[in-house]
Design a protein around this motif. Structure first.
Motif, PDB file in Angstrom:
ATOM      1  N   GLU A  28    -118.943   4.495  56.958  1.00 38.22           N
ATOM      2  CA  GLU A  28    -119.286   5.354  58.098  1.00 38.22           C
ATOM      3  C   GLU A  28    -119.172   6.814  57.667  1.00 38.22           C
ATOM      4  OE1 GLU A  28    -120.339   4.557  61.127  1.00 38.22           O
ATOM      5  OE2 GLU A  28    -120.169   2.376  60.948  1.00 38.22           O
ATOM      6  N   THR A  29    -120.134   7.254  56.859  1.00 40.41           N
ATOM      7  CA  THR A  29    -120.012   8.576  56.246  1.00 40.41           C
ATOM      8  C   THR A  29    -120.097   9.722  57.255  1.00 40.41           C
ATOM      9  OG1 THR A  29    -122.363   8.572  55.684  1.00 40.41           O
ATOM     10  CG2 THR A  29    -120.820   7.798  53.993  1.00 40.41           C
ATOM     11  N   GLY A  30    -120.856   9.570  58.321  1.00 40.72           N
ATOM     12  CA  GLY A  30    -120.921  10.616  59.339  1.00 40.72           C
ATOM     13  C   GLY A  30    -119.570  10.831  59.997  1.00 40.72           C
ATOM     14  N   ARG A  31    -118.909   9.735  60.341  1.00 44.91           N
ATOM     15  CA  ARG A  31    -117.569   9.839  60.927  1.00 44.91           C
ATOM     16  C   ARG A  31    -116.579  10.384  59.913  1.00 44.91           C
ATOM     17  NH1 ARG A  31    -117.287   4.243  64.461  1.00 44.91           N
ATOM     18  NH2 ARG A  31    -118.535   5.044  66.187  1.00 44.91           N
ATOM     19  N   ALA A  32    -116.700   9.939  58.676  1.00 37.94           N
ATOM     20  CA  ALA A  32    -115.809  10.435  57.623  1.00 37.94           C
ATOM     21  C   ALA A  32    -115.977  11.937  57.456  1.00 37.94           C
ATOM     22  CB  ALA A  32    -116.105   9.713  56.309  1.00 37.94           C
ATOM     23  N   ARG A  33    -117.221  12.390  57.412  1.00 38.69           N
ATOM     24  CA  ARG A  33    -117.488  13.818  57.242  1.00 38.69           C
ATOM     25  C   ARG A  33    -116.843  14.630  58.367  1.00 38.69           C
ATOM     26  NH1 ARG A  33    -122.032  14.429  59.003  1.00 38.69           N
ATOM     27  NH2 ARG A  33    -123.156  13.031  57.591  1.00 38.69           N
ATOM     28  N   ARG A  34    -116.988  14.157  59.622  1.00 41.15           N
ATOM     29  CA  ARG A  34    -116.388  14.883  60.755  1.00 41.15           C
ATOM     30  C   ARG A  34    -114.875  14.993  60.609  1.00 41.15           C
ATOM     31  NH1 ARG A  34    -120.356  12.060  63.379  1.00 41.15           N
ATOM     32  NH2 ARG A  34    -118.974  10.416  64.137  1.00 41.15           N
ATOM     33  N   HIS A  35    -114.228  13.920  60.183  1.00 39.18           N
ATOM     34  CA  HIS A  35    -112.767  13.952  60.028  1.00 39.18           C
ATOM     35  C   HIS A  35    -112.335  14.803  58.837  1.00 39.18           C
ATOM     36  CE1 HIS A  35    -111.360  11.341  63.268  1.00 39.18           C
ATOM     37  NE2 HIS A  35    -112.498  10.672  63.093  1.00 39.18           N
ATOM     38  N   PHE A  36    -113.100  14.773  57.737  1.00 37.95           N
ATOM     39  CA  PHE A  36    -112.772  15.666  56.619  1.00 37.95           C
ATOM     40  C   PHE A  36    -112.885  17.122  57.069  1.00 37.95           C
ATOM     41  CE2 PHE A  36    -114.069  12.196  53.458  1.00 37.95           C
ATOM     42  CZ  PHE A  36    -112.767  11.923  53.092  1.00 37.95           C
ATOM     43  N   ARG A  37    -113.923  17.418  57.852  1.00 39.47           N
ATOM     44  CA  ARG A  37    -114.072  18.788  58.364  1.00 39.47           C
ATOM     45  C   ARG A  37    -112.899  19.180  59.269  1.00 39.47           C
ATOM     46  NH1 ARG A  37    -118.984  20.985  57.014  1.00 39.47           N
ATOM     47  NH2 ARG A  37    -120.721  19.567  56.723  1.00 39.47           N
ATOM     48  N   ARG A  38    -112.457  18.249  60.111  1.00 41.24           N
ATOM     49  CA  ARG A  38    -111.299  18.541  60.967  1.00 41.24           C
ATOM     50  C   ARG A  38    -110.042  18.771  60.132  1.00 41.24           C
ATOM     51  NH1 ARG A  38    -112.247  13.747  64.885  1.00 41.24           N
ATOM     52  NH2 ARG A  38    -114.159  14.437  65.864  1.00 41.24           N
TER      53      ARG A  38
ATOM     54  N   VAL B  36    -109.828  20.098  57.143  1.00 44.29           N
ATOM     55  CA  VAL B  36    -109.824  21.440  56.562  1.00 44.29           C
ATOM     56  C   VAL B  36    -109.781  22.532  57.626  1.00 44.29           C
ATOM     57  CG1 VAL B  36    -110.862  20.718  54.385  1.00 44.29           C
ATOM     58  CG2 VAL B  36    -112.342  21.557  56.220  1.00 44.29           C
ATOM     59  N   GLU B  37    -110.198  22.212  58.848  1.00 44.72           N
ATOM     60  CA  GLU B  37    -110.017  23.175  59.943  1.00 44.72           C
ATOM     61  C   GLU B  37    -108.530  23.315  60.270  1.00 44.72           C
ATOM     62  OE1 GLU B  37    -112.371  21.746  63.224  1.00 44.72           O
ATOM     63  OE2 GLU B  37    -114.263  22.151  62.166  1.00 44.72           O
ATOM     64  N   LEU B  38    -107.833  22.180  60.286  1.00 47.79           N
ATOM     65  CA  LEU B  38    -106.402  22.200  60.585  1.00 47.79           C
ATOM     66  C   LEU B  38    -105.583  22.778  59.433  1.00 47.79           C
ATOM     67  CD1 LEU B  38    -106.072  18.717  62.312  1.00 47.79           C
ATOM     68  CD2 LEU B  38    -105.726  20.948  63.397  1.00 47.79           C
ATOM     69  N   GLU B  39    -106.031  22.505  58.215  1.00 44.20           N
ATOM     70  CA  GLU B  39    -105.321  22.997  57.027  1.00 44.20           C
ATOM     71  C   GLU B  39    -106.347  23.455  55.993  1.00 44.20           C
ATOM     72  OE1 GLU B  39    -102.576  21.258  53.481  1.00 44.20           O
ATOM     73  OE2 GLU B  39    -102.293  20.347  55.454  1.00 44.20           O
ATOM     74  N   PRO B  40    -106.717  24.736  56.037  1.00 40.74           N
ATOM     75  CA  PRO B  40    -107.757  25.235  55.129  1.00 40.74           C
ATOM     76  C   PRO B  40    -107.437  25.078  53.641  1.00 40.74           C
ATOM     77  CG  PRO B  40    -107.358  26.789  56.904  1.00 40.74           C
ATOM     78  CD  PRO B  40    -106.279  25.740  56.995  1.00 40.74           C
ATOM     79  N   ASP B  41    -106.194  24.817  53.294  1.00 39.01           N
ATOM     80  CA  ASP B  41    -105.820  24.642  51.890  1.00 39.01           C
ATOM     81  C   ASP B  41    -105.656  23.172  51.501  1.00 39.01           C
ATOM     82  OD1 ASP B  41    -105.866  27.357  51.610  1.00 39.01           O
ATOM     83  OD2 ASP B  41    -103.706  27.616  51.745  1.00 39.01           O
ATOM     84  N   HIS B  42    -106.298  22.272  52.209  1.00 39.16           N
ATOM     85  CA  HIS B  42    -106.202  20.837  51.926  1.00 39.16           C
ATOM     86  C   HIS B  42    -107.223  20.483  50.843  1.00 39.16           C
ATOM     87  CE1 HIS B  42    -105.770  16.566  52.486  1.00 39.16           C
ATOM     88  NE2 HIS B  42    -104.896  16.750  53.464  1.00 39.16           N
ATOM     89  N   ALA B  43    -106.805  20.577  49.591  1.00 39.62           N
ATOM     90  CA  ALA B  43    -107.717  20.417  48.450  1.00 39.62           C
ATOM     91  C   ALA B  43    -108.410  19.053  48.437  1.00 39.62           C
ATOM     92  CB  ALA B  43    -106.954  20.630  47.144  1.00 39.62           C
ATOM     93  N   ALA B  44    -107.678  17.988  48.723  1.00 36.01           N
ATOM     94  CA  ALA B  44    -108.281  16.652  48.684  1.00 36.01           C
ATOM     95  C   ALA B  44    -109.372  16.509  49.734  1.00 36.01           C
ATOM     96  CB  ALA B  44    -107.205  15.587  48.877  1.00 36.01           C
ATOM     97  N   ALA B  45    -109.143  17.060  50.915  1.00 33.55           N
ATOM     98  CA  ALA B  45    -110.156  16.982  51.968  1.00 33.55           C
ATOM     99  C   ALA B  45    -111.402  17.776  51.580  1.00 33.55           C
ATOM    100  CB  ALA B  45    -109.592  17.471  53.296  1.00 33.55           C
ATOM    101  N   TRP B  46    -111.216  18.950  50.988  1.00 33.31           N
ATOM    102  CA  TRP B  46    -112.366  19.734  50.523  1.00 33.31           C
ATOM    103  C   TRP B  46    -113.154  18.950  49.476  1.00 33.31           C
ATOM    104  CZ3 TRP B  46    -114.596  23.385  52.986  1.00 33.31           C
ATOM    105  CH2 TRP B  46    -113.867  24.293  53.758  1.00 33.31           C
ATOM    106  N   TYR B  47    -112.435  18.334  48.535  1.00 36.37           N
ATOM    107  CA  TYR B  47    -113.111  17.597  47.470  1.00 36.37           C
ATOM    108  C   TYR B  47    -113.881  16.402  48.036  1.00 36.37           C
ATOM    109  CZ  TYR B  47    -114.123  14.913  43.347  1.00 36.37           C
ATOM    110  OH  TYR B  47    -114.805  14.212  42.381  1.00 36.37           O
ATOM    111  N   ASP B  48    -113.222  15.607  48.867  1.00 33.88           N
ATOM    112  CA  ASP B  48    -113.887  14.417  49.413  1.00 33.88           C
ATOM    113  C   ASP B  48    -115.050  14.789  50.326  1.00 33.88           C
ATOM    114  OD1 ASP B  48    -112.117  12.938  47.941  1.00 33.88           O
ATOM    115  OD2 ASP B  48    -111.014  12.129  49.637  1.00 33.88           O
ATOM    116  N   LEU B  49    -114.895  15.876  51.094  1.00 33.73           N
ATOM    117  CA  LEU B  49    -116.016  16.372  51.897  1.00 33.73           C
ATOM    118  C   LEU B  49    -117.169  16.758  50.973  1.00 33.73           C
ATOM    119  CD1 LEU B  49    -117.334  17.351  54.524  1.00 33.73           C
ATOM    120  CD2 LEU B  49    -116.107  19.526  54.210  1.00 33.73           C
TER     121      LEU B  49
END
Length: 177
Positions: A74-84, A86-99
């Motif tokens: 479910e890549t659309g849902r995954a993308r939305r959660h990865f974006r959330r 990095v919104e909550l923690e702009p320095d979340h390197a793993a979320a930036w990478y996976d996004l």
């Protein structure tokens, strides 16, 4: 005895108690991570979303939910959660990478590049960001940037074993530029 109490109170007075929300968020993310490691992705999504609805939102919780959605295809849902995340923690390197990976695989090169640049800046000691930046450069047809980023990736531990058999990278090998 009084001197001991004064010394102990001075030591402990300088330490604030841990932030309760932070502790809860870390524990929830740890549980979700365990679900993901064990392949219980649907449980991670259900439990994580319920936790956020009833208790609190957290970047690591969002990350684990995104990871689970991605594993479920479910890549659309995954993308939305990865974006959330990095919104909550702009320095979340793993979320930036996976996004960035999701965006890259979807063909959104410009946004993927921005995400990988952020991940690479947050983790300059890791090869993954520069490796993907090299791939973005190759897809843009920029051999100079490709080589520059590949050198950075190699200097931080990248191994060509990672890409053995990868169709995109086989194409890059064959490209004389």
């Amino acid at each position: 005895m009084t001197l001991l109490l004064i010394c102990l109170s001075t030591v402990f007075a300088d330490r604030p108690p841990p932030d309760y929300a932070e502790v809860l968020s870390r524990q929830a993310a740890s549980l979700l991570g365990a679900f993901n490691v064990e392949g219980h992705y649907a449980d991670a999504v259900e439990w994580g979303e319920e936790f956020q609805d009833q208790v609190l939102h957290g970047a690591d919780i969002e990350y684990e939910i995104a990871y689970a959605w991605n594993a479920l295809g479910e890549t659309g849902r995954a993308r939305r959660h990865f974006r959330r995340a990095v919104e909550l923690e702009p320095d979340h390197a793993a979320a930036w990478y996976d996004l960035g990976e999701l965006l890259l695989f979807e063909g959104n090169l410009d946004e993927a590049e921005q995400a990988f640049e952020r991940a690479a800046a947050l983790r300059p000691d890791h090869w993954a960001g520069p490796f993907r930046l090299a791939e973005v450069a190759a897809r843009h047809g920029d051999p100079e940037r490709f080589e520059e980023q590949l050198r950075v990736a190699l200097s931080t531990g990248f191994s060509f074993r990672v890409i053995v058999g990868d169709a995109h990278w086989l194409g890059y090998y064959r490209d004389p530029d």
